[in-house]
Design an enzyme around this catalytic site. Structure first.
Site, PDB file in Angstrom:
ATOM      1  N   ASN A  12       0.868  -1.185   0.225  1.00  0.00           N
ATOM      2  CA  ASN A  12       0.012  -0.017   0.186  1.00  0.00           C
ATOM      3  C   ASN A  12       0.826   1.059  -0.094  1.00  0.00           C
ATOM      4  OD1 ASN A  12      -1.369   2.237   1.168  1.00  0.00           O
ATOM      5  ND2 ASN A  12      -3.163   0.666   1.841  1.00  0.00           N
ATOM      6  N   ASP A  14      -0.102   4.427  -0.111  1.00  0.00           N
ATOM      7  CA  ASP A  14      -0.671   5.790   0.387  1.00  0.00           C
ATOM      8  C   ASP A  14       0.182   6.877   0.995  1.00  0.00           C
ATOM      9  OD1 ASP A  14      -3.105   4.508  -0.540  1.00  0.00           O
ATOM     10  OD2 ASP A  14      -4.138   4.066   1.395  1.00  0.00           O
ATOM     11  N   HIS A  15       0.971   6.285   1.829  1.00  0.00           N
ATOM     12  CA  HIS A  15       1.504   7.112   2.770  1.00  0.00           C
ATOM     13  C   HIS A  15       3.064   7.904   2.043  1.00  0.00           C
ATOM     14  CE1 HIS A  15      -1.469   6.895   5.493  1.00  0.00           C
ATOM     15  NE2 HIS A  15      -1.237   5.702   5.633  1.00  0.00           N
ATOM     16  N   HIS A  48      -5.591   3.719  -1.919  1.00  0.00           N
ATOM     17  CA  HIS A  48      -6.813   4.023  -1.246  1.00  0.00           C
ATOM     18  C   HIS A  48      -7.226   5.485  -1.707  1.00  0.00           C
ATOM     19  CE1 HIS A  48      -9.626   4.504   2.481  1.00  0.00           C
ATOM     20  NE2 HIS A  48     -10.220   4.751   1.484  1.00  0.00           N
ATOM     21  N   ARG A  50      -9.243   8.283  -1.137  1.00  0.00           N
ATOM     22  CA  ARG A  50     -10.297   8.792  -0.365  1.00  0.00           C
ATOM     23  C   ARG A  50     -10.938  10.060  -0.625  1.00  0.00           C
ATOM     24  NH1 ARG A  50      -8.600   6.606   5.306  1.00  0.00           N
ATOM     25  NH2 ARG A  50     -10.338   7.659   6.103  1.00  0.00           N
ATOM     26  N   ARG A  54      -6.805  12.968   0.848  1.00  0.00           N
ATOM     27  CA  ARG A  54      -5.961  13.303   1.647  1.00  0.00           C
ATOM     28  C   ARG A  54      -4.285  12.805   1.342  1.00  0.00           C
ATOM     29  NH1 ARG A  54      -7.404  10.357   7.227  1.00  0.00           N
ATOM     30  NH2 ARG A  54      -9.257  11.360   6.743  1.00  0.00           N
ATOM     31  N   GLU A  75      -8.671   0.515  -3.391  1.00  0.00           N
ATOM     32  CA  GLU A  75      -9.330   0.803  -2.203  1.00  0.00           C
ATOM     33  C   GLU A  75     -10.346   1.948  -2.109  1.00  0.00           C
ATOM     34  OE1 GLU A  75      -7.878   1.030   1.856  1.00  0.00           O
ATOM     35  OE2 GLU A  75      -6.531  -0.652   1.196  1.00  0.00           O
ATOM     36  N   THR A 106      -8.403   3.990   8.344  1.00  0.00           N
ATOM     37  CA  THR A 106      -9.386   3.162   8.355  1.00  0.00           C
ATOM     38  C   THR A 106      -9.553   2.276   9.606  1.00  0.00           C
ATOM     39  OG1 THR A 106      -9.064   2.768   6.206  1.00  0.00           O
ATOM     40  CG2 THR A 106     -10.632   1.417   6.832  1.00  0.00           C
ATOM     41  N   GLU A 156     -11.107  -9.200   3.132  1.00  0.00           N
ATOM     42  CA  GLU A 156      -9.971  -8.791   3.987  1.00  0.00           C
ATOM     43  C   GLU A 156     -10.158  -8.705   5.314  1.00  0.00           C
ATOM     44  OE1 GLU A 156      -7.105  -6.232   1.875  1.00  0.00           O
ATOM     45  OE2 GLU A 156      -6.350  -5.609   3.769  1.00  0.00           O
ATOM     46  N   HIS A 199      -3.781  -4.187   7.847  1.00  0.00           N
ATOM     47  CA  HIS A 199      -3.970  -3.017   8.574  1.00  0.00           C
ATOM     48  C   HIS A 199      -2.837  -3.112   9.660  1.00  0.00           C
ATOM     49  CE1 HIS A 199      -5.205   0.514  10.307  1.00  0.00           C
ATOM     50  NE2 HIS A 199      -5.722   0.962   9.013  1.00  0.00           N
ATOM     51  N   GLY A 200      -1.845  -2.490   9.874  1.00  0.00           N
ATOM     52  CA  GLY A 200      -1.003  -2.192  11.040  1.00  0.00           C
ATOM     53  C   GLY A 200       0.009  -3.097  11.100  1.00  0.00           C
ATOM     54  N   GLY A 221       1.172  -1.494   4.393  1.00  0.00           N
ATOM     55  CA  GLY A 221       1.649  -0.118   3.875  1.00  0.00           C
ATOM     56  C   GLY A 221       2.408   0.953   5.001  1.00  0.00           C
ATOM     57  N   HIS A 222       1.655   1.533   6.082  1.00  0.00           N
ATOM     58  CA  HIS A 222       2.342   2.448   6.666  1.00  0.00           C
ATOM     59  C   HIS A 222       3.664   2.145   7.326  1.00  0.00           C
ATOM     60  CE1 HIS A 222       2.323   4.834  10.373  1.00  0.00           C
ATOM     61  NE2 HIS A 222       2.312   5.940   9.443  1.00  0.00           N
TER      62      HIS A 222
HETATM   63  N1  PXP Z   1      -5.810  -3.041   3.943  1.00  0.00           N
HETATM   64  C1  PXP Z   1      -6.859  -2.102   4.045  1.00  0.00           C
HETATM   65  C2  PXP Z   1      -8.187  -2.462   3.518  1.00  0.00           C
HETATM   66  C3  PXP Z   1      -6.668  -1.007   4.382  1.00  0.00           C
HETATM   67  O1  PXP Z   1      -7.472  -0.057   4.414  1.00  0.00           O
HETATM   68  C4  PXP Z   1      -5.044  -0.683   4.805  1.00  0.00           C
HETATM   69  C5  PXP Z   1      -4.809   0.919   5.268  1.00  0.00           C
HETATM   70  O2  PXP Z   1      -5.051   1.627   4.236  1.00  0.00           O
HETATM   71  C6  PXP Z   1      -4.228  -1.589   4.801  1.00  0.00           C
HETATM   72  C7  PXP Z   1      -4.530  -2.732   4.238  1.00  0.00           C
HETATM   73  C8  PXP Z   1      -2.791  -1.257   5.070  1.00  0.00           C
HETATM   74  O3  PXP Z   1      -2.664  -0.849   6.511  1.00  0.00           O
HETATM   75  P1  PXP Z   1      -1.237  -0.508   6.852  1.00  0.00           P
HETATM   76  O4  PXP Z   1      -1.292   0.938   6.053  1.00  0.00           O
HETATM   77  O5  PXP Z   1      -1.670  -0.134   8.315  1.00  0.00           O
HETATM   78  O6  PXP Z   1      -0.252  -1.210   6.636  1.00  0.00           O
END
Ligand code: PXP
Length: 249
Positions: A12, A14-15, A48, A50, A54, A75, A106, A156, A199-200, A221-222
């Site tokens: 991911n 996004d960041h 994603h 949004r 952002r 996403e 999220t 997911e 996520h996380g 991602g993050h």
């Molecule tokens: N999966 C989904 C559906 C998400 O919304 C996100 C965060 O945008 C992630 C995975 C990745 O999460 P993280 O950035 O915390 O690794």
């Protein structure tokens, strides 16, 4: 039901866009990050878009559709605007996520069970357009059953509560979250749904999730974008891939 044992890794990006947007300029470029992720072995790229734009922008999605050689997992929230964008691009996969303007990330899974009719109508044209539809939900039996009924191909499972409990040293909570992720990944697989998780996730907590046999893909991602500051993006991804492979061996 699962036939392939190699766990896929979706990155991911996004960041990367979050950092770019902090100054409103052109760098760091998320497309360049996506290409580095591909070279480091990513099986897909997740972005994603949004409602408030952002991080990822419409132009980023246009660019990703042009340059990627691996599948894009787009996403989005279940809004008309996002549906139009997805139908225009027809990405490989669409992941429907809950979205609140005021949240930092999220925070929970999608409420599918109470919105079944609406979501079934929402995803039908996406499926007809050839997109694989994934629904981001908590590891909850009711939500999984509802996701199957509305015709989703993938669920997911939200790993955020598990990862937070791990990071905060709440090990009883962490183990309870892991147990429900384990049980619900088996359950979703038994219904014929493909199971993803994310996520996380970090180096410290990815392995028990990567070891769940029904889980076919992780989206991360993050943490990796943060690690890229110290290690570089390519080595940070290679290290995550190695942790996943070790857990799966
Ligand atoms: N999966 C989904 C559906 C998400 O919304 C996100 C965060 O945008 C992630 C995975 C990745 O999460 P993280 O950035 O915390 O690794």
């Amino acid at each position: 039901m699962h036939s392939e044992s190699r766990l896929r890794l979706g990155i991911n990006i996004d960041h990367v866009a979050t950092v770019r947007n902090a100054r409103g300029g052109a760098y760091p470029d998320p497309l360049r990050a996506a290409q580095i992720a591909e070279a480091a072995g990513a099986d897909g790229i997740t972005a994603h878009l949004r409602e408030d734009r952002r991080h990822i922008s419409d132009a980023d999605i246009d660019g990703l559709m042009e340059v990627l050689t691996v599948p894009l997992n787009f996403e989005m929230a279940a809004t008309d605007e996002m549906q139009q964008i997805a139908l225009r691009h027809k990405p490989h996969a669409v992941c429907i996520v809950p979205e609140k303007r005021e949240e930092r990330t999220t925070e929970g899974g999608l409420e599918v069970a109470r919105e079944e009719n609406k979501l079934a109508h929402f995803i039908a044209p996406l499926r007809e357009a050839g997109c694989r539809v994934s629904i981001f939900i908590a590891a909850d039996r009711r939500q999984i059953e509802a996701a199957q009924r509305i015709g989703a191909e993938i669920v997911e499972l939200h790993t955020g509560a598990y990862c937070d409990a791990h990071a905060e040293g709440r090990f009883t909570d962490r183990d309870r979250e892991l147990a429900s992720l384990r049980e619900m990944s088996t359950f979703a697989d038994s219904l014929g749904l493909e199971v993803h998780a994310g996520h996380g996730l970090t180096y410290g907590c990815v392995q028990p999730i990567a070891a769940l046999p029904e889980v076919r893909e992780l989206n991360i991602g993050h943490f990796l974008i943060g690690e890229a500051i110290f290690l570089g993006l390519h080595p940070a991804i290679v290290k995550m891939r190695a942790q996943m492979d070790e857990a799966r061996a």
